[in-house]
Motif scaffolding. Structure first.
Motif, PDB file in Angstrom:
ATOM      1  N   GLY A  99       7.279 -20.638  25.296  1.00 34.22           N
ATOM      2  CA  GLY A  99       8.383 -21.832  25.099  1.00 34.22           C
ATOM      3  C   GLY A  99       9.414 -21.338  25.762  1.00 34.22           C
ATOM      4  N   ARG A 100      10.689 -21.786  25.044  1.00 32.30           N
ATOM      5  CA  ARG A 100      11.820 -21.650  25.922  1.00 32.30           C
ATOM      6  C   ARG A 100      12.669 -20.501  25.625  1.00 32.30           C
ATOM      7  NH1 ARG A 100      14.886 -27.533  25.611  1.00 32.30           N
ATOM      8  NH2 ARG A 100      16.202 -26.631  27.015  1.00 32.30           N
ATOM      9  N   VAL A 101      11.893 -19.203  25.642  1.00 29.98           N
ATOM     10  CA  VAL A 101      12.560 -18.168  25.543  1.00 29.98           C
ATOM     11  C   VAL A 101      13.581 -17.810  26.505  1.00 29.98           C
ATOM     12  CG1 VAL A 101      11.140 -16.562  24.353  1.00 29.98           C
ATOM     13  CG2 VAL A 101      10.531 -16.910  26.636  1.00 29.98           C
ATOM     14  N   TRP A 102      13.591 -18.210  27.736  1.00 32.02           N
ATOM     15  CA  TRP A 102      14.658 -18.068  28.601  1.00 32.02           C
ATOM     16  C   TRP A 102      15.713 -18.694  28.276  1.00 32.02           C
ATOM     17  CZ3 TRP A 102      16.493 -15.742  32.713  1.00 32.02           C
ATOM     18  CH2 TRP A 102      17.471 -16.212  33.723  1.00 32.02           C
ATOM     19  N   CYS A 103      15.600 -20.145  27.958  1.00 30.90           N
ATOM     20  CA  CYS A 103      16.673 -20.913  27.407  1.00 30.90           C
ATOM     21  C   CYS A 103      17.415 -20.159  26.329  1.00 30.90           C
ATOM     22  CB  CYS A 103      16.323 -22.402  27.078  1.00 30.90           C
ATOM     23  SG  CYS A 103      15.394 -23.026  28.335  1.00 30.90           S
ATOM     24  N   PHE A 224       3.833 -26.513  28.321  1.00 32.04           N
ATOM     25  CA  PHE A 224       3.522 -26.230  26.834  1.00 32.04           C
ATOM     26  C   PHE A 224       2.118 -26.739  26.449  1.00 32.04           C
ATOM     27  CE2 PHE A 224       7.555 -25.939  24.163  1.00 32.04           C
ATOM     28  CZ  PHE A 224       8.489 -25.447  25.275  1.00 32.04           C
ATOM     29  N   ASP A 225       1.372 -25.889  25.662  1.00 32.84           N
ATOM     30  CA  ASP A 225       0.254 -26.411  25.073  1.00 32.84           C
ATOM     31  C   ASP A 225       0.324 -26.243  23.602  1.00 32.84           C
ATOM     32  OD1 ASP A 225      -0.495 -23.820  24.975  1.00 32.84           O
ATOM     33  OD2 ASP A 225      -2.038 -23.807  26.826  1.00 32.84           O
ATOM     34  N   ARG A 226      -0.985 -26.402  23.094  1.00 31.33           N
ATOM     35  CA  ARG A 226      -0.946 -26.185  21.535  1.00 31.33           C
ATOM     36  C   ARG A 226      -0.799 -24.676  21.126  1.00 31.33           C
ATOM     37  NH1 ARG A 226      -5.278 -28.919  18.622  1.00 31.33           N
ATOM     38  NH2 ARG A 226      -3.775 -28.852  16.729  1.00 31.33           N
ATOM     39  N   ASP A 227      -1.088 -23.743  22.065  1.00 30.19           N
ATOM     40  CA  ASP A 227      -0.985 -22.529  21.782  1.00 30.19           C
ATOM     41  C   ASP A 227       0.313 -21.786  22.267  1.00 30.19           C
ATOM     42  OD1 ASP A 227      -3.494 -22.046  20.518  1.00 30.19           O
ATOM     43  OD2 ASP A 227      -4.404 -22.461  22.362  1.00 30.19           O
ATOM     44  N   THR A 228       1.102 -22.534  22.562  1.00 32.31           N
ATOM     45  CA  THR A 228       2.625 -22.099  23.180  1.00 32.31           C
ATOM     46  C   THR A 228       3.253 -21.705  21.779  1.00 32.31           C
ATOM     47  OG1 THR A 228       2.463 -23.323  25.182  1.00 32.31           O
ATOM     48  CG2 THR A 228       4.728 -22.430  24.285  1.00 32.31           C
ATOM     49  N   LEU A 229       4.068 -20.556  21.731  1.00 30.67           N
ATOM     50  CA  LEU A 229       4.989 -20.331  20.736  1.00 30.67           C
ATOM     51  C   LEU A 229       6.303 -21.020  20.815  1.00 30.67           C
ATOM     52  CD1 LEU A 229       4.826 -16.174  20.828  1.00 30.67           C
ATOM     53  CD2 LEU A 229       4.044 -17.718  18.979  1.00 30.67           C
ATOM     54  N   ILE A 230       6.319 -21.751  19.409  1.00 33.01           N
ATOM     55  CA  ILE A 230       7.373 -22.620  19.272  1.00 33.01           C
ATOM     56  C   ILE A 230       8.235 -22.261  18.167  1.00 33.01           C
ATOM     57  CG2 ILE A 230       6.994 -24.542  20.921  1.00 33.01           C
ATOM     58  CD1 ILE A 230       5.768 -25.912  18.464  1.00 33.01           C
ATOM     59  N   ILE A 231       9.531 -22.677  18.068  1.00 29.43           N
ATOM     60  CA  ILE A 231      10.371 -22.629  16.647  1.00 29.43           C
ATOM     61  C   ILE A 231       9.580 -23.476  15.745  1.00 29.43           C
ATOM     62  CG2 ILE A 231      12.556 -22.368  15.416  1.00 29.43           C
ATOM     63  CD1 ILE A 231      12.374 -20.326  17.473  1.00 29.43           C
ATOM     64  N   ILE A 271      15.843 -28.461  12.668  1.00 27.00           N
ATOM     65  CA  ILE A 271      14.445 -28.249  13.080  1.00 27.00           C
ATOM     66  C   ILE A 271      13.288 -28.699  12.145  1.00 27.00           C
ATOM     67  CG2 ILE A 271      14.540 -25.995  11.940  1.00 27.00           C
ATOM     68  CD1 ILE A 271      12.955 -26.655  15.325  1.00 27.00           C
ATOM     69  N   ARG A 272      13.937 -28.990  10.950  1.00 25.50           N
ATOM     70  CA  ARG A 272      12.894 -29.420   9.758  1.00 25.50           C
ATOM     71  C   ARG A 272      12.261 -30.852  10.291  1.00 25.50           C
ATOM     72  NH1 ARG A 272      16.295 -28.920   4.788  1.00 25.50           N
ATOM     73  NH2 ARG A 272      17.908 -29.916   6.141  1.00 25.50           N
ATOM     74  N   ASN A 273      12.820 -31.707  10.866  1.00 23.51           N
ATOM     75  CA  ASN A 273      12.190 -32.775  11.493  1.00 23.51           C
ATOM     76  C   ASN A 273      11.416 -32.685  12.452  1.00 23.51           C
ATOM     77  OD1 ASN A 273      14.246 -33.855   9.841  1.00 23.51           O
ATOM     78  ND2 ASN A 273      15.651 -34.256  11.591  1.00 23.51           N
ATOM     79  N   GLY A 274      10.682 -31.543  12.788  1.00 26.21           N
ATOM     80  CA  GLY A 274       9.909 -31.222  14.057  1.00 26.21           C
ATOM     81  C   GLY A 274      10.440 -30.590  15.149  1.00 26.21           C
ATOM     82  N   LEU A 275       9.579 -30.467  16.092  1.00 22.59           N
ATOM     83  CA  LEU A 275      10.246 -29.789  17.426  1.00 22.59           C
ATOM     84  C   LEU A 275      10.646 -31.124  18.157  1.00 22.59           C
ATOM     85  CD1 LEU A 275      10.114 -27.613  19.301  1.00 22.59           C
ATOM     86  CD2 LEU A 275       8.084 -28.428  20.318  1.00 22.59           C
ATOM     87  N   GLN A 276      11.882 -30.884  18.730  1.00 19.20           N
ATOM     88  CA  GLN A 276      12.791 -31.926  19.493  1.00 19.20           C
ATOM     89  C   GLN A 276      13.135 -31.388  20.794  1.00 19.20           C
ATOM     90  OE1 GLN A 276      15.863 -32.951  16.172  1.00 19.20           O
ATOM     91  NE2 GLN A 276      14.045 -31.640  15.049  1.00 19.20           N
ATOM     92  N   TYR A 277      13.409 -32.025  21.785  1.00 18.74           N
ATOM     93  CA  TYR A 277      13.579 -31.672  23.130  1.00 18.74           C
ATOM     94  C   TYR A 277      14.898 -30.871  23.142  1.00 18.74           C
ATOM     95  CZ  TYR A 277      17.042 -35.022  24.354  1.00 18.74           C
ATOM     96  OH  TYR A 277      18.288 -35.852  24.219  1.00 18.74           O
ATOM     97  N   GLU A 278      15.767 -31.059  22.116  1.00 19.53           N
ATOM     98  CA  GLU A 278      16.889 -30.438  22.133  1.00 19.53           C
ATOM     99  C   GLU A 278      16.946 -28.930  22.008  1.00 19.53           C
ATOM    100  OE1 GLU A 278      16.548 -33.363  20.371  1.00 19.53           O
ATOM    101  OE2 GLU A 278      18.117 -34.543  20.739  1.00 19.53           O
ATOM    102  N   CYS A 279      15.760 -28.604  21.124  1.00 19.12           N
ATOM    103  CA  CYS A 279      15.589 -27.188  20.652  1.00 19.12           C
ATOM    104  C   CYS A 279      15.629 -26.317  21.909  1.00 19.12           C
ATOM    105  CB  CYS A 279      14.514 -27.270  19.727  1.00 19.12           C
ATOM    106  SG  CYS A 279      14.226 -25.443  19.246  1.00 19.12           S
ATOM    107  N   ILE A 280      16.555 -25.297  22.061  1.00 18.56           N
ATOM    108  CA  ILE A 280      16.631 -24.383  23.057  1.00 18.56           C
ATOM    109  C   ILE A 280      15.722 -22.900  22.652  1.00 18.56           C
ATOM    110  CG2 ILE A 280      18.451 -25.366  24.373  1.00 18.56           C
ATOM    111  CD1 ILE A 280      20.002 -23.094  23.326  1.00 18.56           C
ATOM    112  N   GLY A 281      15.020 -23.041  21.646  1.00 20.49           N
ATOM    113  CA  GLY A 281      14.457 -21.719  21.167  1.00 20.49           C
ATOM    114  C   GLY A 281      15.085 -20.448  21.019  1.00 20.49           C
TER     115      GLY A 281
END
Ligand code: SF4
Ligand code: SF4
Length: 461
Positions: A99-103, A224-231, A271-281
């Motif tokens: 995911g957004r590790v670079w960010c 991203f796909d369903r196997d991409t690591l996210i927070i 983040i408890r509301n689920g993955l959001q586009y604002e999350c920079i990981g």
């Protein structure tokens, strides 16, 4: 009949100030490691020397790029393009895996925001102190703190702008100009522009850059796909959330609703509301929640790196790791390895010598003394090595073809030279019209420096 109600919809929402709390833990240490590594590399590299010159210098005026032992000319920009493609590909691959590790860890916006936040904390204090300071009415101490902070930000920003320009203008020369403030107009423009961008982006705009301005943020979700690591927040485990004081008799989930994960978030989301586009990981919420779990004696990992599939299928860490190396990622990695190998081989085999043969169009083939036919050429010789070279010129293609001009030509290191030559051949040795010939250059000192260019020799009809 009642009249329809008028509803006012505001298209612009004013920014709400975010006061991120300092996170501490494994990921915060990792981010600081990247801050140090990237900034040491950025601030120190222009000062490195190589063969008596700046090791890394993009000399736009001379249209030459010096990259340690490599000197790239405009004709070599394919290598720079290839380098950019490799960087982009690396970024795509990293995003597909994690995911957004670079960010979250290495993007300049994150790195400079981290530095500016550190300065802010040192001068204005922790989160609660900063909030209180901003709510205070104007006072001398508030003015002093704010001034000190902006001065410190300005100093870092100016140093950053100066260093940035030092990649394009020899930095030692630039440092000399600082003392007398005698920059040229372009140097002034770029130092001020880059400093201003650093100050504005890291000091004032912060998460707004990630949310609204960053082009990468707009399209990276397509990788991203369903196997991409996210927070992720493990809702099944955490819910129903409730304060520790109400968790009597084992009721409620593991989340004690302390809001620490929200307070450390640099983009101000929950983040408890689920993955959001604002999350920079950035994993600051992971560190914060792990700290809370340690304190209340519950297992870590309520917020953690995981994948969408792992959350629904309840994968173990080993299964997650195995899915990380799925075929899609392996294919990406194989393509990347191929590109790197191809560029590396091309660079290794690259001959630091270039030759253009330009026939004098003003003087067509002409007959000279002894019935010889003469053509005039201009050799454009580019010595892209870092040593002066003497080259031997040889011509071939017509049996009696010979040079009237000297066979040897010297070209200084990383220099280019226009060298005229005259070639003659006996009448009748070549057919009327155009005849294919070749011009070869070989270094006298290093025969591996050798190039051959085709040209035409014109015999009048
Ligand atoms: S830090 Fe953890 S425990 Fe606290 S609110 Fe966030 S998820 Fe719940
Ligand atoms: S939700 Fe967590 S990982 Fe995402 S930006 Fe906020 S703190 Fe960072």
């Amino acid at each position: 009949m009642s009249s329809p109600e008028t509803q006012v919809v505001h298209m612009y929402a004013a920014r709400e100030e975010i006061y991120p709390r300092e996170a501490s833990g494994r990921y915060a240490r990792l981010r600081w490691l990247f801050v140090w590594l990237t900034q040491l590399a950025f601030y120190c590299t222009p000062w490195l020397q190589w063969n008596g010159r700046q090791a890394l210098l993009f000399d736009l005026g001379a249209r030459k790029f010096y990259i340690f032992g490599l000197v790239l000319w405009p004709q070599d920009f394919i290598y720079l393009a290839a380098l950019l493609i490799i960087c982009a590909y690396l970024l795509f691959l990293a995003t597909a895996v994690a995911g957004r590790v670079w960010c979250g860890f290495a993007c300049p916006q994150t790195v400079y925001t981290e530095i500016f936040l550190w300065i802010e904390r040192k001068i204005e204090g922790k989160r609660s102190a900063r909030i209180a300071l901003d709510r205070q009415p104007p006072s001398a101490s508030k003015f002093a703190k704010k001034s000190a902070k902006h001065l410190a930000w300005g100093a870092v920003a100016l140093w950053t702008g100066f260093t940035f320009v030092g990649y394009f203008t020899p930095i030692k020369h630039l440092a000399g100009e600082v003392l007398t403030l005698s920059f040229g107009p372009w140097e002034w423009f770029w130092v001020v522009f880059y400093s201003f961008a650093t100050y504005g982006n890291a000091g004032w705009m912060r998460e707004q850059v990630c949310k609204y301005m960053c082009p990468y943020a707009r399209f990276q979700s397509s990788m991203f796909d369903r196997d991409t690591l996210i927070i992720t927040y493990a809702g099944e485990r955490g819910e129903p959330r409730m304060p520790l004081s109400k968790k009597a008799a084992g009721k409620g989930g593991d989340c004690i609703d302390c809001s620490m994960c929200v307070q450390v978030c640099p983009t101000g989301i929950d983040i408890r509301n689920g993955l959001q586009y604002e999350c920079i990981g950035c994993a600051a919420c992971v560190d914060a929640c792990n700290g809370v779990m340690d304190k209340v004696g519950l297992p870590r990992g309520l917020i953690r790196y995981s994948t969408e599939r792992a959350m629904t299928m309840h994968y173990t860490p080993t299964q997650i790791r195995r899915r990380t190396l799925r075929p899609r990622v392996q294919i990406y990695a194989a393509i990347l390895a191929l590109i790197v190998a191809a560029v590396g081989t091309a660079l290794y085999l690259r001959v630091p010598l270039k030759l253009d043969v330009i026939r004098d169009r003003g003087a067509m083939g002409r007959e000279v003394e002894d019935g010889m036919i003469e053509n005039v050429y201009r050799l454009q010789i580019m010595n892209t090595s870092e040593q002066a070279q003497t080259y031997r010129i040889r011509v071939s293609g017509i049996p009696t073809l010979a040079q009237v001009t000297p066979e040897l030509v010297r070209v200084e290191a990383t220099d280019t030279k226009a060298h005229p030559i005259r070639l003659r051949t006996a009448h009748g040795a070549a057919h009327p019209g155009s005849n294919k010939i070749a011009v070869e250059l070989t270094s006298v000192d290093d025969p591996s420096l050798h190039v051959k260019e085709d040209a035409v020799f014109i015999v009048p009809r």
